[in-house]
Design an enzyme around this catalytic site. Structure first.
Site, short mmCIF file in Angstrom:
data_model
loop_
_atom_site.label_atom_id
_atom_site.label_comp_id
_atom_site.label_asym_id
_atom_site.label_seq_id
_atom_site.Cartn_x
_atom_site.Cartn_y
_atom_site.Cartn_z
N LYS A 115 43.89 14.61 18.12
CA LYS A 115 43.40 13.27 18.46
C LYS A 115 43.35 13.03 19.96
O LYS A 115 42.49 12.31 20.45
CB LYS A 115 44.25 12.19 17.79
CG LYS A 115 44.01 12.11 16.29
CD LYS A 115 44.46 10.77 15.74
CE LYS A 115 44.18 10.68 14.25
NZ LYS A 115 44.78 9.49 13.63
N LYS A 209 37.38 18.60 7.23
CA LYS A 209 37.89 17.54 6.35
C LYS A 209 36.94 16.35 6.32
O LYS A 209 36.36 16.00 7.34
CB LYS A 209 39.24 17.09 6.93
CG LYS A 209 40.18 16.49 5.95
CD LYS A 209 41.48 16.12 6.63
CE LYS A 209 41.30 14.99 7.61
NZ LYS A 209 42.54 14.32 7.98
N LYS A 212 36.87 9.62 8.39
CA LYS A 212 36.27 8.36 8.86
C LYS A 212 35.54 8.56 10.16
O LYS A 212 34.62 7.83 10.49
CB LYS A 212 37.38 7.34 9.18
CG LYS A 212 38.18 6.87 8.04
CD LYS A 212 39.40 6.11 8.56
CE LYS A 212 40.28 5.75 7.39
NZ LYS A 212 41.57 5.24 7.73
P1 AMP Z 1 43.67 8.40 7.08
O1 AMP Z 1 42.27 8.21 6.61
O2 AMP Z 1 43.80 9.55 8.02
O3 AMP Z 1 44.32 7.12 7.55
O4 AMP Z 1 44.51 8.86 5.81
C1 AMP Z 1 44.97 8.01 4.79
C2 AMP Z 1 45.45 8.84 3.61
O5 AMP Z 1 44.34 9.52 3.00
C3 AMP Z 1 46.47 9.92 3.97
O6 AMP Z 1 47.40 10.07 2.91
C4 AMP Z 1 45.61 11.15 4.11
O7 AMP Z 1 46.34 12.33 3.90
C5 AMP Z 1 44.57 10.92 3.01
N1 AMP Z 1 43.31 11.58 3.37
C6 AMP Z 1 42.52 11.33 4.45
N2 AMP Z 1 41.44 12.12 4.47
C7 AMP Z 1 41.55 12.92 3.37
C8 AMP Z 1 40.73 13.96 2.83
N3 AMP Z 1 39.59 14.34 3.40
N4 AMP Z 1 41.16 14.56 1.69
C9 AMP Z 1 42.31 14.17 1.08
N5 AMP Z 1 43.11 13.20 1.53
C10 AMP Z 1 42.75 12.58 2.66
#
Ligand code: AMP
Ligand code: TRP
Length: 345
Positions: A115, A209, A212
């Site tokens: 990041k 991955k 967002k």
């Molecule tokens: P974030 O979007 O990074 O705030 O992640 C929020 C939650 O969603 C966390 O538990 C991440 O590990 C999960 N997460 C985010 N992106 C993915 C993805 N592409 N596949 C699976 N889990 C995800």
């Protein structure tokens, strides 16, 4: 004294939630409600670490994410649901943990490196300290189980290191109380990373991955996408020249195919093996059509419920305030005891 099981997890209110969040985190959270005491948090203090957030948009995102949790099946009566900034005990425990965690431990965090990028000198202190606050989020409830996606594994290892070092730094004080015979004040929490979708990949590049922050909206399915958009994105998803194999070995070295099969399995609550038994030998066009229908059937009702909830922000605010009161009732005494162990008057 063994710890009674307690689940904690959180998600940042930044940008749109997508299928990775839904399958990798939210559906797990909902499942765990029937077997555990659960606390689910919208981590707004974390949301301002990476970049400046427009205050009006941040407020909106907090409510939107709350609506997404509830629409996905988080029951705010049974489960404690709140936004992090309403419970000051998180930040206060994080300060104590700042003095437990070591610089060397944080220097190893890959998410910070990703990041912060090349311009590390210009990253916020908050971004660097992010995993310490995350440890405080979990341990201020002495939570034992943390359902997250695969990318959070390293942060949870750090959480265990912090718990372990705190327990050892204050071993004498902890055992003196007579309440913690095994000398453990903070539990060594376990990550819960399971199912076929712990890492949902981009629809445009199976080695990245779903995220967002990807510049291409075609790379992800947002929880707010309508019927036509979901169908179009799946139809345009990258694939290779071969069809659907009949066994999982046939997915090796084919990240895009593997990802689409994994998404189908997760949406259907089935294994990849079962999906391949059903579709083995089929063309991608046939499989994509079935996948689009399934994704639409699963996400459309969640989407409609999100919109219904978002129409009444006062009700969402009421739910979050109630959740924060219940969260503080647990966190308050744990933080007081922590401060006593450390030697604060
Ligand atoms: P974030 O979007 O990074 O705030 O992640 C929020 C939650 O969603 C966390 O538990 C991440 O590990 C999960 N997460 C985010 N992106 C993915 C993805 N592409 N596949 C699976 N889990 C995800
Ligand atoms: N870092 C997590 C993410 O990006 C969010 C988070 C903050 C979290 N605090 C937490 C997850 C505590 C689990 C437990 O997804």
């Amino acid at each position: 004294m063994p710890f009674s099981p307690r689940v904690f997890s959180g998600m940042q209110p930044t940008g749109n939630l997508h299928l990775g969040n839904y399958l990798g985190a939210l559906t797990r959270w909902v499942e765990m409600q029937s077997t555990h005491d659960c606390i689910y948090c919208i981590v707004d203090l974390h949301a301002i670490t990476a970049s400046w957030q427009d205050p009006m948009e941040l407020r909106q995102s907090i409510r939107d994410v709350a609506a997404a949790y509830i629409a996905s099946g988080v029951d705010p009566k049974q489960t404690i649901l709140f936004n992090q900034s309403k419970v000051p005990e998180h930040a206060e425990l994080a300060w104590i943990f700042n003095c437990t965690a070591r610089l060397g431990w944080l220097n190893r965090m890959t998410q910070f490196k990703e990041k912060a990028g090349k311009d590390r000198e210009n990253a916020s202190i908050g971004l660097y300290d992010y995993p310490v606050l995350m440890a405080a989020d979990i341990l201020v409830y002495r939570a034992t189980h943390v359902p997250v996606g695969d990318d959070q594994k390293q942060h949870l290892e750090l959480t265990r290191d912090i718990a372990q070092k705190f327990n050892s730094d204050y071993r004498a004080q902890i055992t003196e109380t007579g309440q913690y015979a095994d000398g453990q004040f903070f539990p060594l929490c376990e990550p819960v990373i399971m199912g076929p979708a712990t890492r949902v990949m981009s629809l445009r590049d199976g080695t990245k991955k779903m995220s967002k922050s990807d510049a291409s909206d075609l790379s992800r399915i947002n929880m707010t996408d309508d019927h036509d958009t979901i169908a179009k994105k799946i139809q345009k998803a990258k694939t290779d020249a071969d069809g659907i194999p009949s066994e999982t070995a046939g997915l090796a070295g084919r990240p895009e195919a593997d990802n689409l099969v994994g998404i189908y399995a997760a949406l259907k609550n089935a294994t990849k093996e079962a999906v391949l038994t059903e579709f083995g030998g089929a063309q991608f066009s046939t499989f994509k059509k079935a996948l689009a229908d399934l994704a639409v059937a699963k996400l459309t009702p969640v989407n409609a419920e999100m919109r219904r909830l978002s129409a009444d922000p006062a009700e969402i605010d009421r739910v979050l305030t109630d959740g924060a009161d219940r969260a503080r009732a647990i966190a308050g005494p744990i933080l007081s005891e922590t401060k006593r162990l450390v030697g604060f008057l």
